[in-house]
Scaffold this active site. Structure first.
Site, PDB file in Angstrom:
ATOM      1  N   ASN A   9       1.298  -1.157  -0.027  1.00  0.00           N
ATOM      2  CA  ASN A   9      -0.066   0.497  -0.164  1.00  0.00           C
ATOM      3  C   ASN A   9       1.117   1.195   0.466  1.00  0.00           C
ATOM      4  O   ASN A   9       0.955   1.503   0.818  1.00  0.00           O
ATOM      5  CB  ASN A   9      -1.113  -0.111   1.208  1.00  0.00           C
ATOM      6  CG  ASN A   9      -1.850   1.213   1.023  1.00  0.00           C
ATOM      7  OD1 ASN A   9      -2.373   1.527  -0.056  1.00  0.00           O
ATOM      8  ND2 ASN A   9      -2.506   1.783   2.408  1.00  0.00           N
ATOM      9  N   GLU A  35       1.055  -2.324  -5.485  1.00  0.00           N
ATOM     10  CA  GLU A  35       0.195  -1.809  -4.561  1.00  0.00           C
ATOM     11  C   GLU A  35       2.158  -0.501  -4.459  1.00  0.00           C
ATOM     12  O   GLU A  35       1.691  -0.295  -3.540  1.00  0.00           O
ATOM     13  CB  GLU A  35      -0.677  -1.781  -4.281  1.00  0.00           C
ATOM     14  CG  GLU A  35      -2.033  -0.381  -3.706  1.00  0.00           C
ATOM     15  CD  GLU A  35      -2.746  -0.924  -3.134  1.00  0.00           C
ATOM     16  OE1 GLU A  35      -3.630   0.108  -2.971  1.00  0.00           O
ATOM     17  OE2 GLU A  35      -3.353  -1.778  -2.585  1.00  0.00           O
ATOM     18  N   ASP A 148      -1.836 -10.368  -4.033  1.00  0.00           N
ATOM     19  CA  ASP A 148      -3.258  -9.568  -4.187  1.00  0.00           C
ATOM     20  C   ASP A 148      -4.253 -10.437  -4.679  1.00  0.00           C
ATOM     21  O   ASP A 148      -4.852  -9.193  -5.794  1.00  0.00           O
ATOM     22  CB  ASP A 148      -3.203  -7.907  -4.038  1.00  0.00           C
ATOM     23  CG  ASP A 148      -4.602  -7.741  -2.802  1.00  0.00           C
ATOM     24  OD1 ASP A 148      -5.405  -8.523  -3.246  1.00  0.00           O
ATOM     25  OD2 ASP A 148      -4.210  -6.738  -2.244  1.00  0.00           O
ATOM     26  N   ASN A 150      -7.445  -9.529  -4.215  1.00  0.00           N
ATOM     27  CA  ASN A 150      -8.811  -8.906  -3.772  1.00  0.00           C
ATOM     28  C   ASN A 150      -9.799  -9.871  -4.214  1.00  0.00           C
ATOM     29  O   ASN A 150     -11.315  -9.194  -4.148  1.00  0.00           O
ATOM     30  CB  ASN A 150      -9.121  -7.791  -4.888  1.00  0.00           C
ATOM     31  CG  ASN A 150      -8.687  -6.656  -4.354  1.00  0.00           C
ATOM     32  OD1 ASN A 150      -8.506  -6.087  -3.427  1.00  0.00           O
ATOM     33  ND2 ASN A 150      -7.491  -5.979  -5.327  1.00  0.00           N
TER      34      ASN A 150
END
Length: 213
Positions: A9, A35, A148, A150
């Site tokens: 992130n 990310e 990831d 999601n």
């Protein structure tokens, strides 16, 4: 080979919060990042090389401060593949892969479905990446796809299985992930821990991480 995966992130923010110390302590041979939200030239690469990650590869989104994936490696790979060659995926920097003699490792970041347009894009990506990886697996049978997704697959993977109608736990997303696994891949965590409930993402809201929700 020890492989780790981490949605940071924002790699610059993660570094400020102790990511380098965590990486040195965890000590994987290869770590897949998602990310990253940064360009390679915005980073001090010495931070990684000084702790043994001499070979680091960055694939950023064209939009600054958004998405992006990376791979940090202790050993030089035989080959690095930036992206998939599919423009709508590569525009957002969602796939990067390294190939070694006996294993290939991909860092992948699936889109989130934050609104109808993004959900439509997510489903398009899911269809394309499944087809891409199915073909790639013929060429590279020892393929590890970290990242990831999601998506929560089964009720054991989410703290509240009644949360239906929310992207990330839609029936269509869960079905896709099941089909993806059944097409020749293994959910390594679930293989090793068939009945263990463990989470890898928490909302910033309502003290979710402290409450493990």
């Amino acid at each position: 080979m020890k492989i780790a995966s981490y949605n940071v992130n924002g790699i610059r923010a993660a570094i400020n919060k102790g990511f380098i110390q965590w990486l040195e302590a965890t000590n994987p041979d290869v770590i897949c990042l998602q990310e990253i939200k940064a360009l390679e030239e915005q980073l001090d690469l010495n931070l990684f090389t000084e702790i043994g990650y001499e070979y680091n590869y960055w694939f950023s989104a064209q939009k600054k401060g958004y998405s992006g994936v990376a791979l940090l490696c202790k050993k030089e790979p035989n080959h690095i593949e930036f992206g998939t060659g599919i423009e709508s995926m590569d525009f957002e920097g969602r796939n990067i892969r390294v190939d070694y003699d006996n294993v290939s490792v991909m860092s992948m970041y699936l889109p989130s479905g934050t609104n109808n347009a993004r959900l439509e894009h997510k489903f398009e990506y899911m269809d394309m990446i499944h087809d891409y990886l199915t073909k790639l697996q013929i060429k590279l049978p020892n393929l590890v796809v970290c990242g990831d997704y999601n998506i929560c697959h089964e009720p054991i993977d989410i703290h509240n299985p009644k949360m239906k109608g929310v992207s990330g736990y839609l029936p269509e997303e869960r079905e896709w992930l099941g089909n993806f696994i059944n097409s020749g891949f293994i959910d390594s965590f679930r293989f090793l821990h068939p009945e263990k409930q463990e989470f890898s993402w928490w909302s910033y809201r309502a003290n979710a991480r402290a409450n493990n929700k």
